[in-house]
Every structure is written in structure tokens, then in C-alpha cells.
Write an enzyme that holds these catalytic residues in place. Structure first.
Site, short mmCIF file in Angstrom:
data_model
loop_
_atom_site.label_atom_id
_atom_site.label_comp_id
_atom_site.label_asym_id
_atom_site.label_seq_id
_atom_site.Cartn_x
_atom_site.Cartn_y
_atom_site.Cartn_z
N ARG A 98 0.83 -1.21 0.00
CA ARG A 98 0.00 0.00 0.00
C ARG A 98 0.86 1.26 0.00
NH1 ARG A 98 -1.40 -1.93 5.38
NH2 ARG A 98 -2.33 -3.68 4.31
N ASP A 101 -0.74 3.56 4.85
CA ASP A 101 -1.65 2.95 5.80
C ASP A 101 -1.60 3.83 7.04
OD1 ASP A 101 -3.21 0.94 7.19
OD2 ASP A 101 -1.34 0.14 8.02
C1 X6L Z 1 -0.12 -14.40 11.25
C2 X6L Z 1 -1.07 -13.93 10.36
C3 X6L Z 1 0.73 -13.49 11.83
C4 X6L Z 1 -1.14 -12.59 10.06
C5 X6L Z 1 0.65 -12.15 11.54
C6 X6L Z 1 0.48 -9.32 10.89
C7 X6L Z 1 -1.29 -9.75 9.43
C8 X6L Z 1 0.44 -8.01 10.55
C9 X6L Z 1 -1.34 -8.42 9.09
C10 X6L Z 1 -0.29 -11.68 10.66
C11 X6L Z 1 -0.36 -10.24 10.33
C12 X6L Z 1 -0.48 -7.54 9.65
C13 X6L Z 1 2.66 -3.67 7.72
C14 X6L Z 1 3.27 -4.92 7.61
C15 X6L Z 1 1.20 -5.09 7.14
C16 X6L Z 1 3.46 -2.55 8.11
C17 X6L Z 1 5.32 -4.06 8.19
C18 X6L Z 1 -0.51 -6.09 9.30
C19 X6L Z 1 -1.24 -5.60 8.11
N1 X6L Z 1 1.36 -3.79 7.44
N2 X6L Z 1 4.59 -5.12 7.83
N3 X6L Z 1 2.33 -5.80 7.25
N4 X6L Z 1 4.78 -2.80 8.32
N5 X6L Z 1 6.62 -4.23 8.43
O1 X6L Z 1 3.01 -1.40 8.25
O2 X6L Z 1 0.08 -5.27 9.96
S1 X6L Z 1 -0.28 -5.81 6.68
MG MG Z 2 -4.77 0.05 8.46
MG MG Z 3 -1.59 -1.31 9.55
#
Ligand code: X6L
Ligand code: MG
Ligand code: MG
Length: 171
Positions: A98, A101
Site C-alpha cells: 500500500r 496505511d
Molecule cells: C499471522 C497472520 C501473523 C497474520 C501475523 C500481521 C497480518 C500483521 C497483518 C499476521 C499479520 C499484519 C505492515 C506490515 C502489514 C506494516 C510491516 C498487518 C497488516 N502492514 N509489515 N504488514 N509494516 N513491516 O506497516 O500489519 S499488513
Molecule cells: Mg490500516
Molecule cells: Mg496497519
């Protein structure tokens, strides 16, 4: 005269991994400072972070800002969603790349659980890309559940790669 509302201290999490990531974060902050209902009081450094959730996507730049606002949580959510739209966010794959966010991490000391709006942000406690910039702004922060930010970070360990970039300012 309209009713006066209390001014709340709010933390927003910012993330970008598409396009000019630094410019996206800066544009977001510029829009926030242009809002009459928002006062920007702190901005963290910029953190380069490995993607969490869906791993096959570019690294993120993450940051946290602190604002003071009288907006309700719902009105603040509308505002950040409007900012995401302005900065070209497209809803494609879940947890995918994205341009920007903007997450409401904390709203005063409040706990809110409404459809589409959970505060504290439900995944705040297991994301180093949020906790490290939060700690930079407020090293003595305590969460609504009473935990100190250091307790939360210690419990998490170091598994997610997060690196603060020196010499890069968002304001
Ligand atoms: C299992 C399944 C473990 C899902 C974790 C963690 C899903 C974080 C979504 C998860 C899981 C997210 C960012 C990101 C995303 C960000 C970094 C989310 C939403 N946003 N990675 N991944 N920074 N480093 O802003 O946070 S997607
Ligand atoms: Mg968000
Ligand atoms: Mg987020």
C-alpha cells in the site's frame, strides 16, 4: 455554540511500501497538519521494516505520530481513511502492499470495540514496527491494560526485522 469536547492524545501508525515511501509518509503528515481539528505534537523517526503478514512484498517504511484532537474516534477514522484515499491507497489483497496505511493505535487511555473500529489497535502488541517508533516518542508509555511499553517489547523478542534510518526526518 457547539458543545466542547475533550482533547485527546492519540497515536497514529503510518506505513508505506509502494511508490515514493518517504514522500508518502511526509504527505500524510502534511495533510494532518493542515487539519484544523488536529494538532501534531510528535513525529518518530523512519523505520525500515520487513513485511509482516503477507511476506512477499517490498519492505515497509513505518513511523508513528502523536496528535492532540477533539475529534471522536469515528470522525478520526473517517479522516484517516480520507487521507489514505487521497494518497492513492487501493484495497487489493489483504495485508498486501500500500502507498499509505494510517492506523489509530491509541486514543487517550480508551478501549473501544465497535464494528470496524478497535482501539487499541488489535495487533499493536505484537508488532515491533509499531512498538519501536512508539517507544521513541514516549519511552514511558503505558497501555490501557496497564502494561509498560518495555514489558510488551520484552515479551515479543526480536524476531521482526526493524531498523531505524538515521538522517531522515519526516517534518
Ligand atoms: C499471522 C497472520 C501473523 C497474520 C501475523 C500481521 C497480518 C500483521 C497483518 C499476521 C499479520 C499484519 C505492515 C506490515 C502489514 C506494516 C510491516 C498487518 C497488516 N502492514 N509489515 N504488514 N509494516 N513491516 O506497516 O500489519 S499488513
Ligand atoms: Mg490500516
Ligand atoms: Mg496497519
Amino acid at each position: 455554540m457547539a458543545e466542547k469536547r475533550e482533547i485527546k492524545r492519540v497515536y497514529l501508525g503510518l506505513g508505506s511500501n509502494l511508490g515514493d515511501r518517504v514522500e508518502n509518509l511526509r504527505s500524510c503528515i502534511r495533510i494532518l497538519t493542515s487539519c484544523k481539528s488536529v494538532r501534531l505534537s510528535e513525529v518518530s523517526g523512519v523505520y525500515q521494516t520487513d513485511p509482516v503478514g503477507y511476506k512477499r512484498q517490498p519492505q515497509f517504511l513505518n513511523a508513528v505520530v502523536r496528535i492532540e484532537t477533539a475529534l471522536t474516534p469515528k470522525d478520526l477514522l473517517s479522516l484517516v481513511q480520507k487521507i489514505e484515499k487521497t494518497l492513492g491507497r487501493k484495497r487489493t489483497i489483504r495485508w498486501g502492499p500500500r502507498t499509505i496505511d494510517v492506523d489509530i493505535l491509541l486514543y487517550g487511555g480508551e478501549e473501544i470495540d465497535e464494528p470496524g473500529l478497535m482501539i487499541p489497535h488489535p495487533r499493536i502488541y505484537d508488532r515491533r514496527f509499531v512498538l519501536l517508533p512508539l517507544k521513541e516518542i514516549d519511552p514511558d508509555l503505558t497501555f490501557p491494560d496497564g502494561r509498560h511499553i518495555d514489558e510488551v517489547l520484552d515479551a515479543l523478542g526480536k524476531q521482526q526485522f526493524v531498523e531505524r534510518l538515521d538522517g531522515l526526518s519526516l517534518v
